[in-house]
Design an enzyme around this catalytic site. Structure first.
Site, mmCIF file in Angstrom:
data_model
loop_
_atom_site.group_PDB
_atom_site.id
_atom_site.type_symbol
_atom_site.label_atom_id
_atom_site.label_comp_id
_atom_site.label_asym_id
_atom_site.label_seq_id
_atom_site.Cartn_x
_atom_site.Cartn_y
_atom_site.Cartn_z
ATOM 1 N N ASP A 263 46.406 -40.379 9.081
ATOM 2 C CA ASP A 263 46.046 -40.458 10.774
ATOM 3 C C ASP A 263 46.939 -42.642 10.840
ATOM 4 O OD1 ASP A 263 44.551 -39.135 9.427
ATOM 5 O OD2 ASP A 263 42.912 -40.358 9.987
ATOM 6 N N GLU B 294 36.524 -36.104 13.531
ATOM 7 C CA GLU B 294 37.389 -37.059 13.324
ATOM 8 C C GLU B 294 38.078 -38.119 14.355
ATOM 9 O OE1 GLU B 294 38.209 -36.100 8.712
ATOM 10 O OE2 GLU B 294 39.550 -35.868 9.370
HETATM 11 C C1 FRU Z 1 41.300 -38.082 8.820
HETATM 12 C C2 FRU Z 1 40.433 -38.711 8.412
HETATM 13 C C3 FRU Z 1 39.782 -39.653 8.470
HETATM 14 C C4 FRU Z 1 39.703 -40.613 7.326
HETATM 15 C C5 FRU Z 1 41.236 -40.844 7.138
HETATM 16 C C6 FRU Z 1 41.008 -41.035 5.388
HETATM 17 O O1 FRU Z 1 42.618 -37.318 8.937
HETATM 18 O O2 FRU Z 1 40.242 -37.831 7.153
HETATM 19 O O3 FRU Z 1 38.337 -39.225 8.996
HETATM 20 O O4 FRU Z 1 39.195 -42.217 7.531
HETATM 21 O O5 FRU Z 1 41.719 -39.783 7.214
HETATM 22 O O6 FRU Z 1 42.334 -41.309 5.240
#
Ligand code: FRU
Length: 528
Positions: free
Chosen positions: A35, A219
């Protein structure tokens, strides 16, 4: 892509992998990323922090990597900004410029940058098993970061409370200006809203969800206001909610809602709700229909965790997503670098049959719009002509460069208008983008795009409903070595897919089937 990392270390990627490294999409030099985090514009620089494994090419050891750019196309990678340790992984979050020095981390004259991130606590931590929100701050314009001693600043005793996006709410009516945090209870498909005066102590405001696509975890949310067609008297709020799995093309994807935020709660416009209790509560075929009617940021397989920049100049709202899908992310055929970001996209709201809907433009739209741009070279410009059956050969992709193909086509009586991208001589390979007049759908098919065998879920066909403008199909395609991003009808519909073409497969072709179609405009530009 340049790097401020240890300069003595050479490019380590093998040739097969180097060939796929995008020219104008951010990749980490030799590590894993997911992300985008902490997107913020400050002192003339766009900062992109990102979920990063500093020690490997698959997900793990989560930390915030860091890169900066002046044009959102060419990035310089910096050392890790916020490192995970034995007690916590540093999960996704955001950065704000604390202009009023509300946190006391900076001064009124030299505001601190404050990162609000999720501490995903490990077994040895006293908070083991929980996810909570923490702060780090920078007083040197984002280059180095210190974790706040009072962390975590917000807990719910939850194992899935994460991804805080914080913004300055300017206040309205009874509501004073304050910081607002938008985060998720991921497994309950809820967005939760909090407020704060100083970024350190937070009060619960409200929650939203489940609604629309709720078959997976929610998310990386975001919330921001936009004026519909620029009308200051019609400002609506856009709530982005990423969902994994259960997105429209399968696996990970981003949906959005349009509505109102009054400083306490988000109320969606009725016309942005396809399933008030969520599609997971509906029986099979009704769920599938409702999923198609949800509002999607992207109808392709590879655009996830999209969030927007804080503090962007000229009130622009610019988002970046992770160009990947959790279905196969850890297995992409590149190493040691793995994964890239989407292009930066400017988003606006426009009225469509009385409903406010997002349109997206890749930020390079202004960049290669023409006049005097030294980096874009028009290789082909065609004025109105008819074509049929035999494929029209367009300029090939140039190794190491990105291409932008823009077209306005009147399909007329043609049943299908097709672009075959990154193909071969025989026409047996390529990524196929076609508009199908009978179904009024735009279809992106990567089943013959090259290496698709590294994961069973990778070969795929994506489709999105498309309404033409006065019968004209308008496309802008950005092809950058291992990706195809399609912006249709001025960005009303966006489709993003990764592709891994065979060596030398660089041919682009355009064809019409059934009857003739008319090209109104066509240009192919190669970006330096
Ligand atoms: C989304 C996610 C988020 C988390 C991060 C962990 O892709 O699962 O919810 O903060 O990636 O790497």
């Amino acid at each position: 892509m340049s790097s401020c990392l240890d300069a003595a270390r050479p490019e380590t990627a093998p040739a097969e992998t180097a060939r796929f490294r995008p020219a104008i999409h951010f990749t980490a030099r030799d590590t894993w990323l997911n992300d985008p985090n902490g997107l913020v514009f400050h002192d003339g620089l766009y900062h992109l922090f990102f979920q990063n494994n500093p020690h490997g090419s698959v997900w793990g050891n989560m930390s915030w990597g860091h890169a900066t750019s002046r044009d959102l196309l060419h990035w310089t990678e910096h050392p890790v900004a916020i490192a995970g340790d034995e007690t916590e992984d540093i999960f996704s979050g955001s950065v704000v410029v604390d202009h009023g020095n509300t946190s006391g981390f900076g001064t009124a004259d030299a505001p601190a940058l404050v990162a609000i991130y999720t501490s995903a606590y490990k077994a040895v931590s006293e908070h083991s098993g929980s996810q909570a929100q923490s702060l780090a701050y920078s007083t040197d314009a984002g280059m180095t970061w210190r974790k706040y001693g009072g962390n975590p600043v917000l807990t719910r005793n939850s194992a899935n409370f994460r991804d805080p996006k914080v913004f300055r709410y300017e206040g309205e009516g009874d509501q004073d200006a304050c910081w607002v945090m938008v985060a998720v209870e991921a497994q309950h498909q809820k967005v939760v809203f909090y407020r704060s005066e100083d970024l350190k102590s937070w009060d619960f405001l409200s929650d939203f969800g489940p609604a629309n696509a709720d078959a997976g975890e929610w998310e990386c949310p975001d919330l921001f206001p936009l004026a519909v067609d620029g009308d200051p008297d019609d400002v609506r709020w856009v709530l982005i909610v990423n969902v994994n799995p259960g997105a429209v093309a399968g696996g990970s994807g981003g949906q959005y809602f349009v509505g109102n935020f009054d400083g306490v709660r988000f109320a969606p416009d009725p016309d942005s709700i396809a399933a008030p209790e969520g599609v997971a509560s509906l029986p099979g075929s009704a769920a599938a229909t409702a999923l198609q009617e949800c509002l999607w940021l992207d109808w392709g397989r590879d655009c996830y965790a999209s969030v927007s920049f804080s503090n962007a100049p000229d009130d622009r709202r610019i988002i970046i997503g992770w160009m990947n899908n959790w279905d196969y992310a850890n297995e992409l055929p590149t190493a040691p670098w793995r994964s890239s970001m989407t292009l930066a996209r400017e988003v606006r709201l426009t009225a469509v049959n009385g409903s406010a809907r997002l349109v997206q433009q890749p930020v390079l739209a202004d960049f290669c719009a023409g006049e005097g741009d030294p980096t874009a070279k028009d290789q082909l410009n065609a004025d109105s002509f008819e074509f049929k059956n035999s494929a029209l050969r367009l300029p090939d992709a140039v190794p190491g460069r990105a291409q932008v193909i823009s077209a306005e086509i009147l399909p007329g009586r043609a049943g299908r208008v097709t672009f075959n991208l990154l193909g071969n001589d025989e026409g047996s390979a390529g990524t196929v983008l076609s508009y199908n007049a009978a179904t009024a759908k735009l279809v992106l098919d990567r089943r013959r795009s090259g290496n698709t065998g590294f994961h069973e879920k990778f070969p795929s066909v994506e489709s999105a409903p498309l309404v033409l403008d006065d019968g004209v199909l308008k496309l802008q395609m950005v092809v950058d070595r291992c990706s195809v991003e399609v912006f249709a009808q001025g960005g009303m519909v966006v489709l993003t897919d990764l592709v891994f073409p065979a060596e030398g497969h660089a041919q682009n072709r355009l064809s019409a089937e059934g009857d003739s179609a008319t090209i109104l405009k066509l240009s192919v530009s190669t970006l330096a």
